[in-house]
Design a protein around this motif. Structure first.
Motif, PDB file in Angstrom:
ATOM      1  N   SER A 185       0.822  -1.213   0.000  1.00 12.14           N
ATOM      2  CA  SER A 185       0.000   0.000   0.000  1.00 12.14           C
ATOM      3  C   SER A 185       0.855   1.261   0.000  1.00 12.14           C
ATOM      4  O   SER A 185       0.382   2.328  -0.390  1.00 12.14           O
ATOM      5  N   GLN A 186       2.126   1.164   0.416  1.00  6.03           N
ATOM      6  CA  GLN A 186       2.996   2.336   0.457  1.00  6.03           C
ATOM      7  C   GLN A 186       3.540   2.717  -0.923  1.00  6.03           C
ATOM      8  O   GLN A 186       4.095   3.803  -1.090  1.00  6.03           O
ATOM      9  N   LEU A 187       3.397   1.829  -1.897  1.00  4.32           N
ATOM     10  CA  LEU A 187       3.982   2.056  -3.215  1.00  4.32           C
ATOM     11  C   LEU A 187       2.907   2.343  -4.257  1.00  4.32           C
ATOM     12  O   LEU A 187       1.779   1.855  -4.148  1.00  4.32           O
ATOM     13  N   ALA A 188       3.275   3.095  -5.286  1.00  2.85           N
ATOM     14  CA  ALA A 188       2.338   3.487  -6.341  1.00  2.85           C
ATOM     15  C   ALA A 188       2.405   2.528  -7.524  1.00  2.85           C
ATOM     16  O   ALA A 188       2.105   2.902  -8.653  1.00  2.85           O
ATOM     17  N   TYR A 189       2.787   1.309  -7.268  1.00  4.55           N
ATOM     18  CA  TYR A 189       2.799   0.311  -8.332  1.00  4.55           C
ATOM     19  C   TYR A 189       2.610  -1.076  -7.730  1.00  4.55           C
ATOM     20  O   TYR A 189       2.803  -1.297  -6.537  1.00  4.55           O
ATOM     21  N   LEU A 190       2.211  -2.007  -8.589  1.00  3.09           N
ATOM     22  CA  LEU A 190       1.946  -3.388  -8.190  1.00  3.09           C
ATOM     23  C   LEU A 190       2.642  -4.298  -9.198  1.00  3.09           C
ATOM     24  O   LEU A 190       2.700  -3.984 -10.392  1.00  3.09           O
ATOM     25  N   GLN A 191       3.154  -5.432  -8.713  1.00  5.56           N
ATOM     26  CA  GLN A 191       3.876  -6.340  -9.604  1.00  5.56           C
ATOM     27  C   GLN A 191       3.344  -7.762  -9.474  1.00  5.56           C
ATOM     28  O   GLN A 191       3.073  -8.242  -8.372  1.00  5.56           O
ATOM     29  N   VAL A 192       3.204  -8.425 -10.617  1.00  3.41           N
ATOM     30  CA  VAL A 192       2.821  -9.832 -10.663  1.00  3.41           C
ATOM     31  C   VAL A 192       3.902 -10.570 -11.440  1.00  3.41           C
ATOM     32  O   VAL A 192       4.222 -10.200 -12.573  1.00  3.41           O
ATOM     33  N   THR A 193       4.465 -11.615 -10.818  1.00  2.61           N
ATOM     34  CA  THR A 193       5.557 -12.376 -11.416  1.00  2.61           C
ATOM     35  C   THR A 193       5.167 -13.847 -11.473  1.00  2.61           C
ATOM     36  O   THR A 193       4.691 -14.405 -10.482  1.00  2.61           O
ATOM     37  N   GLU A 221       8.215 -13.917 -16.545  1.00  3.72           N
ATOM     38  CA  GLU A 221       7.791 -12.548 -16.863  1.00  3.72           C
ATOM     39  C   GLU A 221       7.222 -11.866 -15.628  1.00  3.72           C
ATOM     40  O   GLU A 221       6.659 -12.517 -14.746  1.00  3.72           O
ATOM     41  N   GLN A 222       7.370 -10.541 -15.608  1.00  2.00           N
ATOM     42  CA  GLN A 222       6.830  -9.731 -14.518  1.00  2.00           C
ATOM     43  C   GLN A 222       6.099  -8.539 -15.119  1.00  2.00           C
ATOM     44  O   GLN A 222       6.666  -7.807 -15.946  1.00  2.00           O
ATOM     45  N   VAL A 223       4.835  -8.344 -14.727  1.00  2.00           N
ATOM     46  CA  VAL A 223       4.077  -7.188 -15.176  1.00  2.00           C
ATOM     47  C   VAL A 223       3.988  -6.202 -14.023  1.00  2.00           C
ATOM     48  O   VAL A 223       3.769  -6.588 -12.872  1.00  2.00           O
ATOM     49  N   THR A 224       4.204  -4.927 -14.327  1.00  2.00           N
ATOM     50  CA  THR A 224       4.124  -3.860 -13.331  1.00  2.00           C
ATOM     51  C   THR A 224       2.985  -2.924 -13.702  1.00  2.00           C
ATOM     52  O   THR A 224       2.939  -2.410 -14.821  1.00  2.00           O
ATOM     53  N   VAL A 225       2.051  -2.731 -12.764  1.00  2.00           N
ATOM     54  CA  VAL A 225       0.935  -1.814 -12.957  1.00  2.00           C
ATOM     55  C   VAL A 225       1.210  -0.561 -12.140  1.00  2.00           C
ATOM     56  O   VAL A 225       1.275  -0.616 -10.909  1.00  2.00           O
ATOM     57  N   HIS A 226       1.383   0.558 -12.827  1.00  2.00           N
ATOM     58  CA  HIS A 226       1.621   1.838 -12.150  1.00  2.00           C
ATOM     59  C   HIS A 226       0.260   2.484 -11.891  1.00  2.00           C
ATOM     60  O   HIS A 226      -0.399   2.969 -12.823  1.00  2.00           O
ATOM     61  N   THR A 227      -0.163   2.473 -10.635  1.00  2.00           N
ATOM     62  CA  THR A 227      -1.533   2.875 -10.320  1.00  2.00           C
ATOM     63  C   THR A 227      -1.766   4.376 -10.422  1.00  2.00           C
ATOM     64  O   THR A 227      -2.909   4.804 -10.597  1.00  2.00           O
ATOM     65  N   GLN A 228      -0.725   5.192 -10.301  1.00  2.00           N
ATOM     66  CA  GLN A 228      -0.915   6.648 -10.414  1.00  2.00           C
ATOM     67  C   GLN A 228      -0.904   7.089 -11.866  1.00  2.00           C
ATOM     68  O   GLN A 228      -1.802   7.799 -12.319  1.00  2.00           O
ATOM     69  N   SER A 229       0.110   6.688 -12.625  1.00  2.00           N
ATOM     70  CA  SER A 229       0.185   7.074 -14.038  1.00  2.00           C
ATOM     71  C   SER A 229      -0.696   6.195 -14.915  1.00  2.00           C
ATOM     72  O   SER A 229      -0.907   6.497 -16.089  1.00  2.00           O
ATOM     73  N   GLN A 230      -1.226   5.097 -14.345  1.00  2.00           N
ATOM     74  CA  GLN A 230      -2.084   4.150 -15.062  1.00  2.00           C
ATOM     75  C   GLN A 230      -1.400   3.650 -16.337  1.00  2.00           C
ATOM     76  O   GLN A 230      -1.911   3.784 -17.450  1.00  2.00           O
ATOM     77  N   GLU A 231      -0.251   3.044 -16.117  1.00  2.00           N
ATOM     78  CA  GLU A 231       0.512   2.434 -17.199  1.00  2.00           C
ATOM     79  C   GLU A 231       0.878   1.003 -16.804  1.00  2.00           C
ATOM     80  O   GLU A 231       1.025   0.697 -15.624  1.00  2.00           O
ATOM     81  N   ILE A 232       1.020   0.149 -17.803  1.00  2.00           N
ATOM     82  CA  ILE A 232       1.418  -1.233 -17.586  1.00  2.00           C
ATOM     83  C   ILE A 232       2.678  -1.527 -18.389  1.00  2.00           C
ATOM     84  O   ILE A 232       2.789  -1.139 -19.557  1.00  2.00           O
ATOM     85  N   SER A 233       3.642  -2.191 -17.741  1.00  2.00           N
ATOM     86  CA  SER A 233       4.847  -2.617 -18.440  1.00  2.00           C
ATOM     87  C   SER A 233       5.134  -4.066 -18.091  1.00  2.00           C
ATOM     88  O   SER A 233       4.733  -4.556 -17.040  1.00  2.00           O
ATOM     89  N   LYS A 234       5.824  -4.770 -18.993  1.00  2.00           N
ATOM     90  CA  LYS A 234       6.155  -6.170 -18.767  1.00  2.00           C
ATOM     91  C   LYS A 234       7.614  -6.409 -19.101  1.00  2.00           C
ATOM     92  O   LYS A 234       8.103  -5.955 -20.139  1.00  2.00           O
ATOM     93  N   THR A 235       8.308  -7.115 -18.222  1.00  2.00           N
ATOM     94  CA  THR A 235       9.724  -7.395 -18.415  1.00  2.00           C
ATOM     95  C   THR A 235      10.004  -8.871 -18.117  1.00  2.00           C
ATOM     96  O   THR A 235       9.172  -9.575 -17.533  1.00  2.00           O
TER      97      THR A 235
END
Length: 323
Positions: A185-193, A221-235
């Motif tokens: 909850s302290q971070l503005a992004y979420l990650q699923v690996t 693979e890991q997807v990162t959801v940036h909840t403030q900028s509302q962007e998704i990236s995958k690495t």
């Protein structure tokens, strides 16, 4: 909810001692039932109905104590009140939300948890994390909720009952087995690996720019959801390293320092801050063994990444090295 608890709640409502939430629940139920009640009462003989009720009262109500007189009307009121209470309790039993069936578990700092859900799914809950899950899975799907923190799941396969994990405004549908979700909850992004199998990640309408999009995440693979900028990236990542905390290790490969700091806070029960907010996005590669002390970890991080740290009043602060 047990029937005696429902009865107490209704009695509290009559006495005017309900909480606002309890009062709202009862009134919503009453309004719902009133709106649905379209029974034609024109053909009912209320005199006959009263006589029938009076007959039942005589059969079921104990005689009054000696010296105490009770009128027929008084008994009818008592009987009617009791029948109303019993009927309301029965209806409330049917419409009461199923929240009571959910359990909540919190892993204390420094103490990650490992346990198994009812369906055989294995759960690793990282230190400082909070999870909600049903005691019994019901219906067509299985769903749990990660309130904050990090979780690793080895999901028991059941194609007829898909598995979902909700974390904030992000829902992950399990299409495989072993995967990791970070939703601090302290971070503005979420990650699923994903380590094995695959999952589908989708955002709800609270993130309108991402709502409706579904991202499939495959092993490694890991997807990162940036909840403030509302962007998704995958690495591409080393999923085994990401899940290293389940065996007491912390393995960081090009990991952000704010994520590392949160994991250190929860592992060692400390507080970490940054002299310069820009350091939060600093990328770190390091390995921490289960036997390493906090001092060993901080020293190694700083030496390898040109950082300094200071400690004051049990608070650790990272800063840049000054040349």
């Amino acid at each position: 909810m047990p029937m005696h608890d429902i009865k107490k709640l209704l009695e509290k409502y009559v006495a005017g001692t309900c909480t606002p939430a309890e009062r709202s629940l009862i009134e919503q139920w009453y309004q719902q039932e009133s709106d649905r009640s379209k029974v034609d009462t024109t053909k009912i003989s209320f005199d006959r109905l009263e006589a029938d009720i009076w007959q039942q009262v005589q059969l079921t109500v104990a005689p009054p104590a000696k010296g105490l007189t009770m009128t027929r009307g008084r008994l009818l009121k008592i009987a009617a009140s009791f029948l109303l209470l019993l009927g309301a309790a029965t209806m409330l039993w049917l419409v009461w939300p199923a929240k009571e069936a959910w359990q909540e578990v919190i892993a204390a700092k420094g103490k990650p948890l490992q346990f198994m859900l009812e369906d055989g799914t294995r759960v690793w809950l990282n230190a400082g994390s909070q999870l909600r899950y049903p005691a019994h899975f019901k219906g067509a799907s299985r769903q749990i909720e990660l309130i904050t923190g990090e979780i690793c799941l080895d999901v028991k396969q059941d194609p007829e009952h898909p598995f979902f994990i909700k974390s904030g405004h992000v829902n992950t549908r399990v299409l495989g087995t072993i995967f990791n979700v970070r939703a601090y909850s302290q971070l503005a992004y979420l990650q699923v690996t994903v380590q094995q199998g695959k999952v589908a990640v989708q955002c709800d309408n609270k993130l309108p720019q991402l709502a409706g999009q579904e991202v499939i995440v495959l092993p490694g693979e890991q997807v990162t959801v940036h909840t403030q900028s509302q962007e998704i990236s995958k690495t591409t990542v080393d999923a085994t390293a990401v899940n290293g905390w389940t065996t007491g290790q912390l393995l960081f490969n090009n990991e952000r320092l704010d994520m590392i700091s949160l994991m250190l806070e929860n592992k060692f029960n400390v507080t970490i801050a940054f002299a310069d907010p820009a350091l939060q996005a600093y990328r770190i590669t390091a390995g921490i063994e289960a036997t390493d002390t906090l001092e060993d970890v901080l020293t190694a991080l700083c030496l390898a990444n040109k950082l300094n740290y200071s400690t004051q009043n049990h608070k650790i602060t990272f800063s840049k090295q000054i040349h």
